[in-house]
Write a protein that holds these residues in place. Structure first.
Motif, PDB file in Angstrom:
ATOM      1  N   ASN A 116       0.851  -1.178   0.000  1.00 12.73           N
ATOM      2  CA  ASN A 116       0.000   0.000   0.000  1.00 12.73           C
ATOM      3  C   ASN A 116       0.895   1.239   0.000  1.00 12.73           C
ATOM      4  O   ASN A 116       1.885   1.279   0.726  1.00 12.73           O
ATOM      5  CB  ASN A 116      -0.882  -0.035   1.253  1.00 12.73           C
ATOM      6  CG  ASN A 116      -2.005   0.957   1.244  1.00 12.73           C
ATOM      7  OD1 ASN A 116      -1.881   2.069   0.738  1.00 12.73           O
ATOM      8  ND2 ASN A 116      -3.123   0.553   1.817  1.00 12.73           N
ATOM      9  N   GLU A 117       0.554   2.240  -0.774  1.00 12.91           N
ATOM     10  CA  GLU A 117       1.335   3.482  -0.785  1.00 12.91           C
ATOM     11  C   GLU A 117       1.179   4.250   0.525  1.00 12.91           C
ATOM     12  O   GLU A 117       2.028   5.046   0.882  1.00 12.91           O
ATOM     13  CB  GLU A 117       0.922   4.370  -1.967  1.00 12.91           C
ATOM     14  CG  GLU A 117       1.364   3.833  -3.316  1.00 12.91           C
ATOM     15  CD  GLU A 117       2.875   3.829  -3.508  1.00 12.91           C
ATOM     16  OE1 GLU A 117       3.553   4.785  -3.073  1.00 12.91           O
ATOM     17  OE2 GLU A 117       3.387   2.849  -4.081  1.00 12.91           O
ATOM     18  N   TRP A 118       0.067   4.035   1.236  1.00 13.81           N
ATOM     19  CA  TRP A 118      -0.119   4.679   2.534  1.00 13.81           C
ATOM     20  C   TRP A 118       0.550   3.790   3.570  1.00 13.81           C
ATOM     21  O   TRP A 118       0.025   2.754   3.971  1.00 13.81           O
ATOM     22  CB  TRP A 118      -1.602   4.898   2.812  1.00 13.81           C
ATOM     23  CG  TRP A 118      -1.833   5.851   3.930  1.00 13.81           C
ATOM     24  CD1 TRP A 118      -1.300   7.101   4.081  1.00 13.81           C
ATOM     25  CD2 TRP A 118      -2.641   5.638   5.079  1.00 13.81           C
ATOM     26  NE1 TRP A 118      -1.725   7.674   5.239  1.00 13.81           N
ATOM     27  CE2 TRP A 118      -2.560   6.794   5.876  1.00 13.81           C
ATOM     28  CE3 TRP A 118      -3.431   4.590   5.503  1.00 13.81           C
ATOM     29  CZ2 TRP A 118      -3.227   6.934   7.073  1.00 13.81           C
ATOM     30  CZ3 TRP A 118      -4.102   4.724   6.701  1.00 13.81           C
ATOM     31  CH2 TRP A 118      -4.003   5.878   7.477  1.00 13.81           C
ATOM     32  N   LEU A 119       1.748   4.147   3.972  1.00 18.28           N
ATOM     33  CA  LEU A 119       2.617   3.271   4.760  1.00 18.28           C
ATOM     34  C   LEU A 119       2.048   2.804   6.105  1.00 18.28           C
ATOM     35  O   LEU A 119       2.364   1.691   6.524  1.00 18.28           O
ATOM     36  CB  LEU A 119       3.981   3.927   4.937  1.00 18.28           C
ATOM     37  CG  LEU A 119       4.761   4.122   3.629  1.00 18.28           C
ATOM     38  CD1 LEU A 119       6.120   4.735   3.901  1.00 18.28           C
ATOM     39  CD2 LEU A 119       4.901   2.821   2.867  1.00 18.28           C
ATOM     40  N   PRO A 120       1.207   3.578   6.798  1.00 15.02           N
ATOM     41  CA  PRO A 120       0.672   3.032   8.064  1.00 15.02           C
ATOM     42  C   PRO A 120      -0.132   1.738   7.881  1.00 15.02           C
ATOM     43  O   PRO A 120      -0.277   0.971   8.815  1.00 15.02           O
ATOM     44  CB  PRO A 120      -0.216   4.163   8.588  1.00 15.02           C
ATOM     45  CG  PRO A 120       0.333   5.398   7.984  1.00 15.02           C
ATOM     46  CD  PRO A 120       0.846   4.997   6.630  1.00 15.02           C
ATOM     47  N   LEU A 121      -0.645   1.491   6.680  1.00 14.79           N
ATOM     48  CA  LEU A 121      -1.417   0.269   6.432  1.00 14.79           C
ATOM     49  C   LEU A 121      -0.688  -0.712   5.524  1.00 14.79           C
ATOM     50  O   LEU A 121      -1.284  -1.679   5.056  1.00 14.79           O
ATOM     51  CB  LEU A 121      -2.772   0.617   5.808  1.00 14.79           C
ATOM     52  CG  LEU A 121      -3.763   1.313   6.726  1.00 14.79           C
ATOM     53  CD1 LEU A 121      -5.068   1.566   6.000  1.00 14.79           C
ATOM     54  CD2 LEU A 121      -4.003   0.507   7.988  1.00 14.79           C
ATOM     55  N   ALA A 169       8.380   1.435  10.098  1.00 13.82           N
ATOM     56  CA  ALA A 169       8.831   0.043  10.136  1.00 13.82           C
ATOM     57  C   ALA A 169       7.680  -0.800   9.599  1.00 13.82           C
ATOM     58  O   ALA A 169       6.644  -0.936  10.237  1.00 13.82           O
ATOM     59  CB  ALA A 169       9.194  -0.369  11.555  1.00 13.82           C
ATOM     60  N   ILE A 170       7.849  -1.353   8.402  1.00 16.32           N
ATOM     61  CA  ILE A 170       6.773  -2.031   7.696  1.00 16.32           C
ATOM     62  C   ILE A 170       6.760  -3.516   8.073  1.00 16.32           C
ATOM     63  O   ILE A 170       7.784  -4.194   7.964  1.00 16.32           O
ATOM     64  CB  ILE A 170       6.939  -1.876   6.162  1.00 16.32           C
ATOM     65  CG1 ILE A 170       7.119  -0.405   5.781  1.00 16.32           C
ATOM     66  CG2 ILE A 170       5.771  -2.508   5.424  1.00 16.32           C
ATOM     67  CD1 ILE A 170       5.961   0.484   6.119  1.00 16.32           C
TER      68      ILE A 170
END
Length: 193
Positions: free
Chosen positions: A96-101, A175-176
């Motif tokens: 996902n480009e929206w890193l929190p998700l 941190a993904i």
């Protein structure tokens, strides 16, 4: 009046359920999914010099193997000996480009000799970030290919491994979480002389 109360409660419940985000920590792969018991049993796809191959891993359908880091999905390749030093470039993309998700398939690589014995196992994916016009942002790492390597296996880090750190457009670091589903690209290149 009671009917409208229950209708509004139902609509609110459905709306809030739609806002729930999926869990960001991958469920460990079950032992029963391991399909091979040695690297010699794996099927190897040929990878020519300067040929890029994209692999879309799926936690539910991709082959699973046992690696030093634990169970992981994998893709195995055969490579030809090169007259000069070559490297393996691996790119991986966040879900996902929206890193929190977002989650990411953190790739590791293992090099094998002619007899399919391990000669180098790299459980580190430190690299740089880049952007592809069509594919979006990615993380890219380079791995020197040992001269005696004839095969390599790109495999996923376990869900418990250290996370990759990506930066968002505003510079914030995230941190993904590691995933068993995702897309990577592998390419063998010669080092510039």
């Amino acid at each position: 009046m009671k009917l409208w109360f229950w209708i509004s409660i139902s609509v609110l419940s459905i709306a809030l359920t739609g806002c729930a985000s999926p869990p960001l920590v991958a469920t460990p792969l079950p032992e029963a999914r391991v399909g091979v018991h040695s690297f010699a049993e794996m099927s190897y796809l040929p990878l020519s010099l300067n040929d890029a191959k994209t692999i879309r891993f799926d936690a539910d359908t991709s082959p699973v193997g046992r690696f030093p880091d634990g169970l992981g999905v994998y893709a195995a390749f055969s490579i030809e000996q090169q007259p000069s030093v070559s490297v393996l470039r691996i790119r991986t993309w966040a879900s996902n480009e929206w890193l929190p998700l977002a989650t990411i398939l953190k790739p590791y690589v293992m090099f094998l000799d002619e007899s399919k014995r391990v000669i180098s196992d790299v459980e580190s994916f430190k690299g740089r970030e880049g952007v592809s016009f069509f594919a979006g942002g990615y993380k890219e790492g380079y791995f020197p290919i040992p001269r005696t390597a004839r095969y390599f296996i790109a495999y996923s880090a376990s869900s418990e491994s250290d996370r990759l750190v990506l930066s968002s457009a505003n510079g914030k670091l995230w941190a993904i979480p590691n995933a068993y589903s995702g897309k990577i690209e592998v390419r063998q290149e010669l080092l510039p002389q």
